[in-house]
Design a protein around this motif. Structure first.
Motif, short mmCIF file in Angstrom:
data_model
loop_
_atom_site.label_atom_id
_atom_site.label_comp_id
_atom_site.label_asym_id
_atom_site.label_seq_id
_atom_site.Cartn_x
_atom_site.Cartn_y
_atom_site.Cartn_z
N LEU A 483 0.81 -1.21 0.00
CA LEU A 483 0.00 0.00 0.00
C LEU A 483 0.85 1.26 0.00
O LEU A 483 0.46 2.28 -0.59
N GLU A 484 2.01 1.22 0.65
CA GLU A 484 2.90 2.38 0.62
C GLU A 484 3.31 2.69 -0.82
O GLU A 484 3.38 3.86 -1.23
N ALA A 485 3.59 1.65 -1.59
CA ALA A 485 3.96 1.84 -2.99
C ALA A 485 2.79 2.42 -3.80
O ALA A 485 2.99 3.23 -4.71
N GLU A 486 1.57 2.01 -3.47
CA GLU A 486 0.40 2.48 -4.22
C GLU A 486 0.01 3.90 -3.85
O GLU A 486 -0.43 4.67 -4.70
N TYR A 487 0.15 4.26 -2.58
CA TYR A 487 -0.34 5.56 -2.10
C TYR A 487 0.71 6.66 -2.19
O TYR A 487 0.37 7.85 -2.11
N GLY A 488 1.98 6.31 -2.33
CA GLY A 488 3.03 7.33 -2.31
C GLY A 488 3.12 8.09 -3.63
O GLY A 488 3.16 7.50 -4.70
N HIS A 489 3.17 9.41 -3.55
CA HIS A 489 3.20 10.21 -4.79
C HIS A 489 4.59 10.23 -5.43
O HIS A 489 4.73 10.67 -6.57
N ARG A 490 5.61 9.76 -4.72
CA ARG A 490 6.96 9.72 -5.31
C ARG A 490 7.24 8.40 -6.02
O ARG A 490 8.30 8.23 -6.60
N ASN A 491 6.31 7.45 -5.93
CA ASN A 491 6.46 6.19 -6.63
C ASN A 491 5.63 6.25 -7.91
O ASN A 491 4.42 6.08 -7.89
N TYR A 492 6.31 6.48 -9.02
CA TYR A 492 5.60 6.69 -10.27
C TYR A 492 4.99 5.42 -10.84
O TYR A 492 4.27 5.47 -11.84
N ALA A 493 5.31 4.28 -10.23
CA ALA A 493 4.69 3.03 -10.66
C ALA A 493 3.43 2.73 -9.88
O ALA A 493 2.68 1.82 -10.25
N GLY A 494 3.19 3.45 -8.78
CA GLY A 494 2.02 3.20 -7.95
C GLY A 494 0.79 3.96 -8.44
O GLY A 494 0.85 4.75 -9.39
N SER A 495 -0.33 3.71 -7.78
CA SER A 495 -1.60 4.31 -8.21
C SER A 495 -1.55 5.83 -8.21
O SER A 495 -1.86 6.49 -9.21
N VAL A 510 -6.79 2.88 -11.08
CA VAL A 510 -6.00 2.60 -9.88
C VAL A 510 -6.60 1.40 -9.17
O VAL A 510 -7.72 0.97 -9.47
N ILE A 511 -5.86 0.86 -8.23
CA ILE A 511 -6.40 -0.26 -7.46
C ILE A 511 -7.55 0.23 -6.61
O ILE A 511 -7.62 1.41 -6.25
N ARG A 512 -8.47 -0.67 -6.26
CA ARG A 512 -9.68 -0.28 -5.54
C ARG A 512 -9.37 0.38 -4.19
O ARG A 512 -9.99 1.40 -3.87
N PRO A 513 -8.44 -0.14 -3.37
CA PRO A 513 -8.16 0.56 -2.10
C PRO A 513 -7.70 2.00 -2.31
O PRO A 513 -8.07 2.89 -1.54
N ALA A 514 -6.91 2.25 -3.34
CA ALA A 514 -6.46 3.61 -3.61
C ALA A 514 -7.63 4.48 -4.06
O ALA A 514 -7.74 5.65 -3.65
N PHE A 515 -8.50 3.94 -4.91
CA PHE A 515 -9.67 4.70 -5.35
C PHE A 515 -10.54 5.08 -4.17
O PHE A 515 -10.97 6.24 -4.04
N ASP A 516 -10.81 4.12 -3.30
CA ASP A 516 -11.67 4.40 -2.14
C ASP A 516 -11.02 5.41 -1.20
O ASP A 516 -11.70 6.27 -0.62
N LEU A 517 -9.69 5.32 -1.02
CA LEU A 517 -9.00 6.26 -0.13
C LEU A 517 -9.07 7.67 -0.70
O LEU A 517 -9.31 8.64 0.03
N ILE A 518 -8.88 7.81 -2.00
CA ILE A 518 -8.97 9.13 -2.64
C ILE A 518 -10.39 9.67 -2.50
O ILE A 518 -10.60 10.87 -2.23
N ALA A 519 -11.39 8.81 -2.65
CA ALA A 519 -12.79 9.25 -2.51
C ALA A 519 -13.04 9.76 -1.10
O ALA A 519 -13.69 10.80 -0.91
#
Length: 748
Positions: A483-495, A510-519
């Protein structure tokens, strides 16, 4: 016929006689310049590769494999290069290695596929792995015997300088995310290095000091050599662990700005450079075995004592002592090494092989100790003890002049007792974290630790066997990493990183957990009227963004209302180029919640997950939590919580002092979106909520709002409560915030 003692004396005379006092320092200076340029070029390339991997979405396992291949190449080539240097001469080996290193970066100019880049990296490992032992053997061959300590201090000084400058130059060359300047810089530095070797290094330079007319049979000091190699591997074991884990320890202990953490982290290396001339001078005048032992022991003892440091001044003192230990041991250990035989290339080859072994094993030993002990400081202490233990054979050599086997045995036993005492002193009475269960039950939880999210993450698990707890913690750490890789804005491979790269171009799935967190983040933006705004990333993605007020022309990029979500397709779209998401205000809390959910799914009846002072706990246990004083040492107070998240936000984590209108002001990382500048209504906020995510997000929001507007927002979050520390040092508590367990400063 000569006996062994006479042969050894003859060998020493040959070694000393080969170092003529009238030998010019010019070739030595040119050689160290060549080694500096080669090291600088390689360090710039090595720094840029991970940045390119993030930009081009290269899988992390492949990146790790590439670096493993690089160090493995150095490990393999060192003894072979040293042996070849003794037969072919160092000039040939150094020139071939440098020119090979100059040609390798030209290949990616045709194709920049990651397979080609990793092949180049492996090739550079061979080139650098050959140049280091052969170069150090050539330094010994060029320097007069009585000046070898000074020569090795110069050599280590320029190598350390190259390692310092490499990331700085690499960052400048890779500023526009273009690898071509980095490749050209590497080609030029390696090429110039090779030219200097050919033009300035005498063709008759040899690292094998026994001439063909010498009839002395060299005696192999296997005991001395083995003792030295063990000591060297122990020293680099400590160094590698320090490089891997010291930054996280400092960040957790100092709670200061990142530049302060970086400065304290760099202090041992800076101190080593300052003290190296002293180390070289002493190596030419004192017993090199004893001096190497002293320096390595000092470094090991400092590592053991790091876990007792609780203030900036303590870290500074220990950093200076670590640097002094390195400065004493580097020149003396290398001078001692070349005195062990006539084949100095072979000797330095094995010397650097031992050093590389320490670099490979150090992070592994430190990581295993941290996982088992649930503490990075204690893990470093364990590594320091291992390093001290590896000094025992060298200690026996230093005691060789002590008459009588019994006396040596007594002294050695005393050293071992001291080592055992240090181990007990290091490990006894060490509480892990600031939280402790209050129910007094006899059951002891399983404790685990790791480094993630820029912090040391601790987990305490109940209701599982040690084997089950270990498996559960591994699953939870895997959740954190993913999740750190998906949520981090410095990881250009993540969501989030991919959404930012697609700003102004197209929606990104994006992956569903990232979509829901952004929402959920956008919903909090609506509830707070934009005070919590994840599109602040347009500002915060820039380095040192909080030092100055952001430019007004970026104001239109910060607006959460512009973010477009497609629930059905699971896509996120930032409609304007330059917009960016930064989920730092709630991602850590969300990740801790997910880690705790993983532990629960693995059967843990109760657990606590803590990262950098923020935590989430669940189960039938009550925990005591200390609230840090943001403007002094110690705690403001201690509260009890159960089944809750506790998160804080403050201006003391990342900050810098700047002058504005003639007044020095503290600029920190928490920006008020309406001002595009550091919020100033609070010094610190602690929130207790039903989840770590909600507590984390509200801590950021309430810090910006201050207590008056903040308590109005809290009316919509009935299960959460907050404590503010204001600029005048007063405390404001919202209804429902737990009372301190002891008397504390007056509150409003």
């Amino acid at each position: 016929m000569q006996g062994p003692d006479e042969q050894q004396r003859m060998m020493v005379r040959i070694v000393q006689g080969n170092g003529k006092d009238n030998r010019s320092w010019m070739p030595l200076g040119c050689l160290t310049t060549a080694l500096f340029l080669a090291t600088l070029g390689v360090s710039v390339f090595i720094f840029a590769i991970p940045l390119l991997a993030l930009q081009d979405k290269i899988p992390t396992p492949l990146l790790g494999a590439a670096f493993s291949g690089y160090f493995f190449a150095k490990l393999l080539i060192a003894p072979l290069a040293g042996r070849l240097s003794d037969t072919k001469g160092p000039r040939t080996i150094l020139a071939v290695s440098a020119f090979s290193g100059a040609l390798l970066p030209l290949i990616p100019l045709v194709s920049t596929s990651y397979q080609i880049l990793y092949l180049v990296q492996f090739g550079l490992g061979l080139a650098a792995g050959a140049m280091k032992p052969v170069g150090s053997a050539a330094v010994a061959a060029l320097a007069a015997a009585r000046n070898r300590g000074k020569a090795f201090s110069l050599y280590n000084g320029v190598v350390n300088a190259a390692f310092f400058l490499g990331p700085v130059i690499g960052g400048l060359l890779f500023y526009n995310r273009n690898l071509v300047p980095v490749l050209l810089f590497l080609a030029v530095t390696m090429g110039v290095s090779g030219m200097i070797v050919l033009l300035a290094l005498p063709s008759d330079t040899t690292t094998c000091l026994a001439s063909s007319s010498t009839r002395v049979k060299e005696q192999t000091p296997w005991l001395s050599r083995t003792a030295l190699l063990l000591a060297v591997s122990g020293r680099t074991l400590c160094t590698a662990s320090l490089l891997a884990f010291y930054p996280a320890m400092l960040a957790q202990s100092l709670h200061g700005p990142t530049w302060l953490t970086g400065l304290v982290f760099a202090l041992p290396s800076l101190a080593a450079c300052v003290f190296l001339p002293l180390g070289g001078w002493l190596a030419d005048r004192q017993d090199t075995k004893g001096l190497a032992l002293l320096g390595m022991a000092l470094s090991g003892l400092c590592l053991v004592g790091l876990h007792r440091a609780h203030s900036g001044s303590a870290f500074v003192v220990l950093g200076l002592l670590l640097g002094l230990g390195s400065a004493l041991s580097f020149p003396s250990s290398m001078t001692f090494a070349v005195s062990l035989g006539l084949r100095q290339g072979q000797t330095m080859g094995w010397f650097h092989t031992a050093a590389n072994m320490g670099f490979v094993c150090g992070p592994l030993v430190g990581g295993a100790a941290a996982h088992y002990l649930n503490s990075i400081p204690l893990a470093l202490a364990v590594v320091g003890l291992v390093g001290l233990a590896l000094l025992v054979p060298l200690s026996w050599l230093v005691l060789a002049r002590t008459p009588g086997f019994l006396q040596k045995g007594i002294i050695t036993a005393g050293c071992l007792l001291v080592l055992m005492g240090l181990g007990q002193w290091s490990l006894q009475g060490q509480a892990v974290g600031k939280e402790a269960p209050t129910d007094g039950e006899a059951e002891v939880g399983q404790r685990y630790a790791g480094v993630a999210m820029g912090n040391v993450v601790h987990m305490t698990v109940f209701g599982l066997t040690p084997e089950q707890g270990g498996e559960a913690s591994q699953q939870a750490f895997a959740t954190i990493s993913r999740l750190e890789a998906e949520y981090g804005h410095r990881n250009y491979a993540g969501s989030v990183g991919r959404v930012n790269l697609g700003a102004g171009k197209a929606p990104v799935q994006v992956i569903r957990p990232a979509f829901d967190l952004i929402a959920r983040a956008l919903e909090l933006g609506r509830m707070s009227n934009g005070v919590f705004d994840v599109t602040i990333g347009a500002i915060t993605v820039l380095p040192g963004y909080y030092r100055e007020k952001a430019e007004a022309d970026k104001k239109h990029l910060v607006d959460y209302k512009k973010v477009v979500l497609d629930q059905e397709k699971g896509t996120v779209f930032l409609p304007e180029k330059g917009m960016a998401l930064d989920l730092g205000g709630l991602a850590k809390g969300a990740i801790m919640d997910s880690a705790a959910a993983t532990l629960r799914s693995q059967g843990a009846s109760s657990a606590l997950v803590e990262a950098g002072g923020d935590l989430f706990c669940y189960g039938d246990r009550t925990w005591k939590v200390g609230i840090q004083n943001p403007r002094g040492d110690g705690l403001l107070g201690v509260i009890e919580v159960a089944n809750a998240g506790v998160c804080g936000s403050g201006d003391y984590y990342q900050y810098a002092f700047t002058e504005q209108d003639g007044t020095v002001k503290r600029k920190h990382h928490i920006l008020d979106p309406s001002l595009l500048d550091s919020a100033d209504k609070s010094v610190a906020v602690t929130v207790v909520g039903p989840s770590a995510e909600q507590a984390d997000a509200l801590a950021t929001t309430l810090f910006i709002l201050g207590p008056k507007a903040g308590q109005k927002l809290l009316q919509h979050y009935s299960q959460s409560s907050a404590l503010w520390v204001l600029p005048d040092a007063s405390l404001v508590r919202s209804p429902g915030f737990p009372a301190f367990l002891q008397s504390q400063p007056s509150e409003e």
